[in-house]
Write a protein that holds these residues in place. Structure first.
Motif, PDB file in Angstrom:
ATOM      1  N   VAL A 186       0.839  -1.302  -0.072  1.00 55.16           N
ATOM      2  CA  VAL A 186       0.035  -0.150  -0.074  1.00 55.16           C
ATOM      3  C   VAL A 186       0.946   1.280  -0.207  1.00 55.16           C
ATOM      4  CG1 VAL A 186      -1.843   1.317   1.084  1.00 55.16           C
ATOM      5  CG2 VAL A 186      -1.806  -1.227   1.286  1.00 55.16           C
ATOM      6  N   LEU A 187       1.666   1.304   1.067  1.00 52.44           N
ATOM      7  CA  LEU A 187       2.320   2.891   1.080  1.00 52.44           C
ATOM      8  C   LEU A 187       3.271   3.122   0.011  1.00 52.44           C
ATOM      9  CD1 LEU A 187       3.170   2.726   5.120  1.00 52.44           C
ATOM     10  CD2 LEU A 187       1.303   3.605   3.836  1.00 52.44           C
ATOM     11  N   ASN A 188       3.929   2.070  -0.503  1.00 53.29           N
ATOM     12  CA  ASN A 188       4.830   2.257  -1.344  1.00 53.29           C
ATOM     13  C   ASN A 188       4.461   2.334  -2.911  1.00 53.29           C
ATOM     14  OD1 ASN A 188       6.833   2.431   0.480  1.00 53.29           O
ATOM     15  ND2 ASN A 188       7.735   0.505   0.050  1.00 53.29           N
ATOM     16  N   LYS A 189       2.991   2.042  -3.035  1.00 52.72           N
ATOM     17  CA  LYS A 189       2.179   2.133  -4.322  1.00 52.72           C
ATOM     18  C   LYS A 189       1.998   3.568  -4.798  1.00 52.72           C
ATOM     19  CE  LYS A 189       1.944  -2.444  -4.824  1.00 52.72           C
ATOM     20  NZ  LYS A 189       2.479  -3.255  -6.126  1.00 52.72           N
ATOM     21  N   ASP A 190       1.494   3.525  -5.895  1.00 53.20           N
ATOM     22  CA  ASP A 190       0.927   4.857  -6.352  1.00 53.20           C
ATOM     23  C   ASP A 190      -0.448   5.353  -5.611  1.00 53.20           C
ATOM     24  OD1 ASP A 190       2.898   5.200  -8.226  1.00 53.20           O
ATOM     25  OD2 ASP A 190       1.485   4.485 -10.048  1.00 53.20           O
ATOM     26  N   GLY A 191      -0.346   6.337  -4.988  1.00 48.42           N
ATOM     27  CA  GLY A 191      -1.515   6.634  -4.052  1.00 48.42           C
ATOM     28  C   GLY A 191      -1.251   6.429  -2.705  1.00 48.42           C
ATOM     29  N   GLY A 192      -0.287   5.803  -2.202  1.00 42.83           N
ATOM     30  CA  GLY A 192       0.043   5.202  -1.041  1.00 42.83           C
ATOM     31  C   GLY A 192       0.283   6.550   0.117  1.00 42.83           C
ATOM     32  N   GLU A 193       0.342   7.559  -0.400  1.00 43.53           N
ATOM     33  CA  GLU A 193       0.465   8.959   0.382  1.00 43.53           C
ATOM     34  C   GLU A 193      -0.768   9.071   1.279  1.00 43.53           C
ATOM     35  OE1 GLU A 193      -0.679  10.265  -3.644  1.00 43.53           O
ATOM     36  OE2 GLU A 193       1.175   8.993  -2.967  1.00 43.53           O
ATOM     37  N   GLY A 194      -1.896   8.290   0.837  1.00 39.37           N
ATOM     38  CA  GLY A 194      -3.139   8.640   1.312  1.00 39.37           C
ATOM     39  C   GLY A 194      -3.293   7.890   2.386  1.00 39.37           C
ATOM     40  N   TYR A 195      -2.457   6.842   2.815  1.00 42.91           N
ATOM     41  CA  TYR A 195      -2.487   5.902   3.884  1.00 42.91           C
ATOM     42  C   TYR A 195      -1.632   5.876   4.817  1.00 42.91           C
ATOM     43  CZ  TYR A 195      -5.796   3.576   0.602  1.00 42.91           C
ATOM     44  OH  TYR A 195      -6.456   3.460  -0.525  1.00 42.91           O
ATOM     45  N   GLU A 196      -1.611   5.496   6.107  1.00 38.39           N
ATOM     46  CA  GLU A 196      -0.725   5.508   7.182  1.00 38.39           C
ATOM     47  C   GLU A 196      -0.965   4.331   8.032  1.00 38.39           C
ATOM     48  OE1 GLU A 196      -0.957   9.134   9.267  1.00 38.39           O
ATOM     49  OE2 GLU A 196      -3.270   8.710   9.724  1.00 38.39           O
ATOM     50  N   PHE A 197       0.273   4.230   8.917  1.00 35.12           N
ATOM     51  CA  PHE A 197       0.052   3.082   9.990  1.00 35.12           C
ATOM     52  C   PHE A 197      -0.687   3.731  11.054  1.00 35.12           C
ATOM     53  CE2 PHE A 197       4.089   1.116   8.132  1.00 35.12           C
ATOM     54  CZ  PHE A 197       3.466  -0.018   7.798  1.00 35.12           C
ATOM     55  N   VAL A 198      -1.560   3.043  11.576  1.00 34.66           N
ATOM     56  CA  VAL A 198      -2.343   3.470  12.791  1.00 34.66           C
ATOM     57  C   VAL A 198      -2.245   2.489  13.939  1.00 34.66           C
ATOM     58  CG1 VAL A 198      -4.080   5.057  11.394  1.00 34.66           C
ATOM     59  CG2 VAL A 198      -4.399   2.613  12.068  1.00 34.66           C
ATOM     60  N   GLY A 199      -2.418   2.759  15.194  1.00 31.44           N
ATOM     61  CA  GLY A 199      -2.802   1.922  16.312  1.00 31.44           C
ATOM     62  C   GLY A 199      -1.288   1.485  16.762  1.00 31.44           C
ATOM     63  N   PRO A 200      -1.363   0.315  17.655  1.00 29.26           N
ATOM     64  CA  PRO A 200      -0.217  -0.146  18.143  1.00 29.26           C
ATOM     65  C   PRO A 200       0.665  -1.131  17.200  1.00 29.26           C
ATOM     66  CG  PRO A 200      -2.147  -1.536  18.754  1.00 29.26           C
ATOM     67  CD  PRO A 200      -2.384  -0.356  17.962  1.00 29.26           C
ATOM     68  N   SER A 201       1.788  -1.135  17.584  1.00 28.88           N
ATOM     69  CA  SER A 201       2.771  -2.205  16.769  1.00 28.88           C
ATOM     70  C   SER A 201       2.699  -3.444  17.817  1.00 28.88           C
ATOM     71  CB  SER A 201       4.310  -1.629  16.694  1.00 28.88           C
ATOM     72  OG  SER A 201       5.194  -2.618  16.349  1.00 28.88           O
TER      73      SER A 201
END
Length: 255
Positions: A186-201
């Motif tokens: 997701v993050l490294n794909k086109d449009g990935g800038e619209g997503y983020e990691f959330v919550g705990p690790s």
């Protein structure tokens, strides 16, 4: 007479054991092909990724021929037990539940698990009642959500690619998976800038095991030993590190 029978039985057992010992000339690896950067499927049907490179390197180290067998995740353990291939290298977590059916080598990777969502999704991890979260079916992520979030609406998929499509369309609010796969998918794909990691690790071994291991049938302990020795040798020679550097910008082996 009884003594003779005992000696004969022991001799027969020894012969049987020798007959059952296998000389490994080819090792067949089951690989999912839908979990980048560990594995993905090219347009021509060939498999690429960290697991594929590791399988080939391990075979070279063991001086055996290597065969890569594509296998959907849902049937990956049953197909190993049915002898469709000899080992699984597919970012599979070493867990107590799985060890009841199969053996594992020591870990060959260890990666934290994360949730991913659209930016500004506003998820409150203290209260996820009714929130739709996607996971790949029959994974450690599936079990973790089932055991810890009884009011979450878990949406299960055959592959993470299917979950990503539903995340993009808004059918689900988040996806839980290992951080590197989410980053690559997701993050490294086109449009990935619209997503983020959330919550705990998440790294609790109760659910996520001791890292990723290579799965082998319980009766093939000689192969497990060969693979363990080969993993250690690849690390000592720096080959493992060279392969990992192609796919990860951090130490994927962990401590």
């Amino acid at each position: 007479m009884k003594k003779w029978l005992v000696v004969a039985a022991l001799a027969a057992t020894a012969v049987t054991g020798m007959a059952q010992a296998k000389e490994w000339k080819t090792v067949r690896f089951g690989i999912e092909g839908a979990y980048p950067p560990f594995s993905w499927t090219e347009a021509d049907g060939s498999l690429k990724g960290f697991d594929v490179d590791m399988a080939n390197a391990l075979c070279k180290e063991m001086e055996v021929k290597c065969k890569i067998v594509p296998q959907d995740w849902d049937g990956i353990i049953p197909s190993l037990l049915a002898r469709k291939y000899d080992a699984i290298i597919a970012a599979m977590s070493i867990t107590e539940e799985r060890k009841k059916k199969i053996d594992f080598t020591g870990k060959y990777a260890l990666i934290p698990n994360k949730f991913i969502a659209k930016k500004d999704a506003g998820l409150n991890f203290d209260n996820l009642d009714g929130v739709k979260i996607g996971v790949q079916r029959a994974t450690t992520h599936d079990k973790y959500l089932t055991d810890n979030y009884d009011k979450v609406e878990i949406v299960r998929y055959g592959s993470f690619d299917e979950a990503y499509l539903d995340l993009a369309s808004g059918r689900i609010a988040a996806v839980l998976g290992d951080a590197s796969a989410l980053e690559e998918g997701v993050l490294n794909k086109d449009g990935g800038e619209g997503y983020e990691f959330v919550g705990p690790s998440l790294t609790d071994p109760k659910w996520f095991g001791e890292g990723f291991g290579i799965a082998v049938r319980k009766q093939d302990k000689d192969l497990t030993a060969k693979l363990d020795a080969a993993i250690l040798s690849l690390r000592e020679k720096g080959v493992y590190q060279e392969i990992a550097a192609k796919y990860f910008n951090y130490d994927v082996y962990g401590e």
